[in-house]
Design a protein around this motif. Structure first.
Motif, PDB file in Angstrom:
ATOM      1  N   LEU A   1       0.826  -1.214   0.000  1.00 59.96           N
ATOM      2  CA  LEU A   1       0.000   0.000   0.000  1.00 59.96           C
ATOM      3  C   LEU A   1       0.863   1.268   0.000  1.00 59.96           C
ATOM      4  O   LEU A   1       0.723   2.135  -0.853  1.00 59.96           O
ATOM      5  CB  LEU A   1      -0.949   0.010   1.213  1.00 59.96           C
ATOM      6  CG  LEU A   1      -1.822   1.258   1.325  1.00 59.96           C
ATOM      7  CD1 LEU A   1      -2.834   1.325   0.184  1.00 59.96           C
ATOM      8  CD2 LEU A   1      -2.542   1.321   2.667  1.00 59.96           C
TER       9      LEU A   1
ATOM     10  N   ASN B   1      -7.258   7.747  16.479  1.00 61.35           N
ATOM     11  CA  ASN B   1      -8.638   7.752  15.949  1.00 61.35           C
ATOM     12  C   ASN B   1      -8.689   7.575  14.428  1.00 61.35           C
ATOM     13  O   ASN B   1      -9.341   8.330  13.722  1.00 61.35           O
ATOM     14  CB  ASN B   1      -9.340   9.070  16.333  1.00 61.35           C
ATOM     15  CG  ASN B   1      -9.283   9.294  17.828  1.00 61.35           C
ATOM     16  OD1 ASN B   1      -9.577   8.377  18.616  1.00 61.35           O
ATOM     17  ND2 ASN B   1      -8.850  10.471  18.243  1.00 61.35           N
TER      18      ASN B   1
ATOM     19  N   PRO C   1     -12.405   5.745  12.777  1.00 60.43           N
ATOM     20  CA  PRO C   1     -13.598   6.477  12.319  1.00 60.43           C
ATOM     21  C   PRO C   1     -13.517   6.929  10.861  1.00 60.43           C
ATOM     22  O   PRO C   1     -14.550   7.033  10.193  1.00 60.43           O
ATOM     23  CB  PRO C   1     -13.662   7.684  13.263  1.00 60.43           C
ATOM     24  CG  PRO C   1     -12.932   7.237  14.485  1.00 60.43           C
ATOM     25  CD  PRO C   1     -11.867   6.305  14.027  1.00 60.43           C
TER      26      PRO C   1
ATOM     27  N   GLY D   1      -9.324   5.594   3.942  1.00 61.21           N
ATOM     28  CA  GLY D   1      -8.330   5.241   4.972  1.00 61.21           C
ATOM     29  C   GLY D   1      -6.990   4.912   4.341  1.00 61.21           C
ATOM     30  O   GLY D   1      -5.933   5.347   4.820  1.00 61.21           O
TER      31      GLY D   1
ATOM     32  N   LEU E   1      -3.209   6.630   4.828  1.00 63.24           N
ATOM     33  CA  LEU E   1      -1.992   5.879   5.168  1.00 63.24           C
ATOM     34  C   LEU E   1      -0.862   6.199   4.183  1.00 63.24           C
ATOM     35  O   LEU E   1       0.300   6.351   4.571  1.00 63.24           O
ATOM     36  CB  LEU E   1      -2.277   4.369   5.178  1.00 63.24           C
ATOM     37  CG  LEU E   1      -3.241   3.895   6.278  1.00 63.24           C
ATOM     38  CD1 LEU E   1      -3.636   2.441   6.056  1.00 63.24           C
ATOM     39  CD2 LEU E   1      -2.633   4.075   7.663  1.00 63.24           C
TER      40      LEU E   1
ATOM     41  N   ARG F   1       6.205   0.504   7.631  1.00 67.03           N
ATOM     42  CA  ARG F   1       4.830   0.284   8.114  1.00 67.03           C
ATOM     43  C   ARG F   1       4.787  -1.134   8.645  1.00 67.03           C
ATOM     44  O   ARG F   1       5.076  -2.075   7.923  1.00 67.03           O
ATOM     45  CB  ARG F   1       3.829   0.461   6.981  1.00 67.03           C
ATOM     46  CG  ARG F   1       2.395   0.251   7.447  1.00 67.03           C
ATOM     47  CD  ARG F   1       1.409   0.457   6.333  1.00 67.03           C
ATOM     48  NE  ARG F   1       0.050   0.199   6.746  1.00 67.03           N
ATOM     49  CZ  ARG F   1      -0.847  -0.433   5.991  1.00 67.03           C
ATOM     50  NH1 ARG F   1      -0.515  -0.861   4.783  1.00 67.03           N
ATOM     51  NH2 ARG F   1      -2.068  -0.640   6.445  1.00 67.03           N
TER      52      ARG F   1
ATOM     53  N   GLY G   1      -1.557  -2.086  10.629  1.00 65.46           N
ATOM     54  CA  GLY G   1      -2.618  -1.273  10.027  1.00 65.46           C
ATOM     55  C   GLY G   1      -2.275   0.201  10.005  1.00 65.46           C
ATOM     56  O   GLY G   1      -1.952   0.755   8.955  1.00 65.46           O
ATOM     57  N   ASP G   2      -2.327   0.846  11.172  1.00 65.23           N
ATOM     58  CA  ASP G   2      -1.988   2.278  11.230  1.00 65.23           C
ATOM     59  C   ASP G   2      -0.761   2.496  12.110  1.00 65.23           C
ATOM     60  O   ASP G   2      -0.630   3.517  12.767  1.00 65.23           O
ATOM     61  CB  ASP G   2      -3.187   3.100  11.725  1.00 65.23           C
ATOM     62  CG  ASP G   2      -3.593   2.750  13.150  1.00 65.23           C
ATOM     63  OD1 ASP G   2      -3.110   1.718  13.676  1.00 65.23           O
ATOM     64  OD2 ASP G   2      -4.385   3.500  13.760  1.00 65.23           O
TER      65      ASP G   2
ATOM     66  N   LYS H   1      -0.434   7.535  24.199  1.00 63.85           N
ATOM     67  CA  LYS H   1      -1.895   7.431  23.963  1.00 63.85           C
ATOM     68  C   LYS H   1      -2.635   7.722  25.255  1.00 63.85           C
ATOM     69  O   LYS H   1      -3.589   8.510  25.287  1.00 63.85           O
ATOM     70  CB  LYS H   1      -2.272   6.020  23.496  1.00 63.85           C
ATOM     71  CG  LYS H   1      -1.872   5.696  22.094  1.00 63.85           C
ATOM     72  CD  LYS H   1      -3.077   5.588  21.157  1.00 63.85           C
ATOM     73  CE  LYS H   1      -2.564   5.222  19.770  1.00 63.85           C
ATOM     74  NZ  LYS H   1      -3.171   5.924  18.695  1.00 63.85           N
TER      75      LYS H   1
ATOM     76  N   ARG I   1      -2.885  11.331  23.675  1.00 64.61           N
ATOM     77  CA  ARG I   1      -2.633  11.243  22.226  1.00 64.61           C
ATOM     78  C   ARG I   1      -1.941  12.508  21.696  1.00 64.61           C
ATOM     79  O   ARG I   1      -1.758  13.463  22.422  1.00 64.61           O
ATOM     80  CB  ARG I   1      -3.927  10.990  21.441  1.00 64.61           C
ATOM     81  CG  ARG I   1      -4.563   9.638  21.739  1.00 64.61           C
ATOM     82  CD  ARG I   1      -5.845   9.458  20.929  1.00 64.61           C
ATOM     83  NE  ARG I   1      -6.196   8.047  20.806  1.00 64.61           N
ATOM     84  CZ  ARG I   1      -6.833   7.356  21.747  1.00 64.61           C
ATOM     85  NH1 ARG I   1      -7.167   7.938  22.888  1.00 64.61           N
ATOM     86  NH2 ARG I   1      -7.112   6.086  21.564  1.00 64.61           N
TER      87      ARG I   1
END
Ligand code: GTP
Length: 302
Positions: free
Chosen positions: A128, A164, A167, A177, A181, A200, A203-204, A288, A292
């Motif tokens: 990605l 976050n 969302p 999304g 990224l 990476r 996911g995030d 976090k 955050r």
């Protein structure tokens, strides 16, 4: 069978074939060879084979060895322009078993080479964002830690997790999304030097390694902190995300996002790379918990 028929068969073979004498001068070539070399047969014969195809300054290593020791089935790989070829060489002997000629069959292995390169790329990169993945990051971290042992320089690892992020996926879809990224990856790369590594690893989740900061711990921490802050600020800038379908621009979404960043220094291979990553991860979770969009360093006892 008559010579004509043999010639017909020789020219029907799709693979380029050439035969040269003990001095590497071309004696016989088939049609595919001339097409690949883009030369007429009459212009080719008598030349050193590397003057025509493959282009080079002398015999291929395998071919030289073959002429010297009479080995059969010797392979050489070479590149001409963007095409990869495999040459398989055979020794042609005379009546008294003496070496007389070398016969070479060339196969175009470009597709195989490209597939191998692709497989290798997917093993070490995230498709990605095109950033290194966890595996390549681990290799680079291991190298940096070994180098720190030799040079006495501190390095730093940062563990970043977007705040976050979920969302955005839930509201605007996975595609949006993904765009975020990709943009995060681009911003991260702009914040560090070429010698640093951005990867990476989930996911995030991203990691950054600054390989050689300073021999002084305090100075190294200052430098790592400056880069981490630069990253935090850059990632907190608004994102304009959108896509085009059939040449039409879809609605652009302005998205606000931040990252929590955990930082740890490493030095002299004093703990394993798993422990370095774990410490950076612990510091990120503390960031976090602390609200955050902040940078926290790992402290012993955390
Ligand atoms: N678009 C997209 N989403 C992904 C990808 N990989 C993982 N995710 C999503 O990323 C989200 C990560 O979850 P979290 O980190 O727990 O969510 P968060 O909202 O960022 O929560 P905090 O980290 O606590 O702030 C999940 O919703 C995953 O489905 C991906 O390749 N593309």
């Amino acid at each position: 069978m008559t010579a004509d028929i043999w010639r017909y068969i020789f020219d029907a073979v799709e693979a380029p074939i050439f035969l040269h004498d003990q001095n590497y001068r071309l004696l016989l070539v088939n049609r595919a060879y001339c097409e690949e070399a883009d030369m007429a047969e009459a212009d080719v014969l008598g030349k050193f084979y590397w003057e025509v195809f493959p282009l080079g300054t002398g015999p291929l290593p395998g071919c030289k060895e073959m002429a010297e020791f009479g080995h059969d089935g010797v392979h050489d790989e070479f590149l001409v322009g963007t095409k990869h070829f495999l040459s398989t060489g055979y020794v042609v002997r005379g009546e008294n078993n003496e070496l007389r000629y070398s016969l070479h069959l060339l196969s175009d292995i470009t597709q195989r080479k490209e597939s191998e390169a692709k497989i290798k790329w997917f093993a070490f990169y995230d498709s990605l964002t095109e950033l290194p993945n966890r595996r390549l990051f681990s290799d680079r971290l291991q190298q940096a830690m070994s180098s720190s042992k030799r040079t006495g320089y501190y390095g730093a690892v940062m563990y970043l997790d977007l705040d976050n992020f979920k969302p955005l996926n839930d509201t605007h879809g996975h595609g949006m999304g993904d765009m975020l990224l990709i943009e995060v990856a681009n911003r991260l790369k702009k914040c560090v030097r070429e010698t640093d590594t951005v990867a990476r690893i989930g996911g995030d989740e991203f990691v950054v390694m600054l390989a050689a900061l300073d021999v002084d711990r305090v100075e190294s921490e200052v430098q790592a902190s400056n880069v981490a802050e630069k990253i935090r600020i850059s990632l907190a800038e608004p994102y304009l995300l959108g896509s085009t379908h059939d040449g039409q621009a879809d609605a652009i979404v302005e998205h606000h996002c931040s990252a929590s960043v955990g930082v740890v220094l490493f030095f002299n291979n004093e703990c394993g790379q798993d422990e370095v990553l774990r410490r950076a991860d612990v510091a990120m979770y503390k960031a976090k918990e602390a609200g955050r969009n902040r940078v926290l360093f790992y402290r012993s006892g955390d």
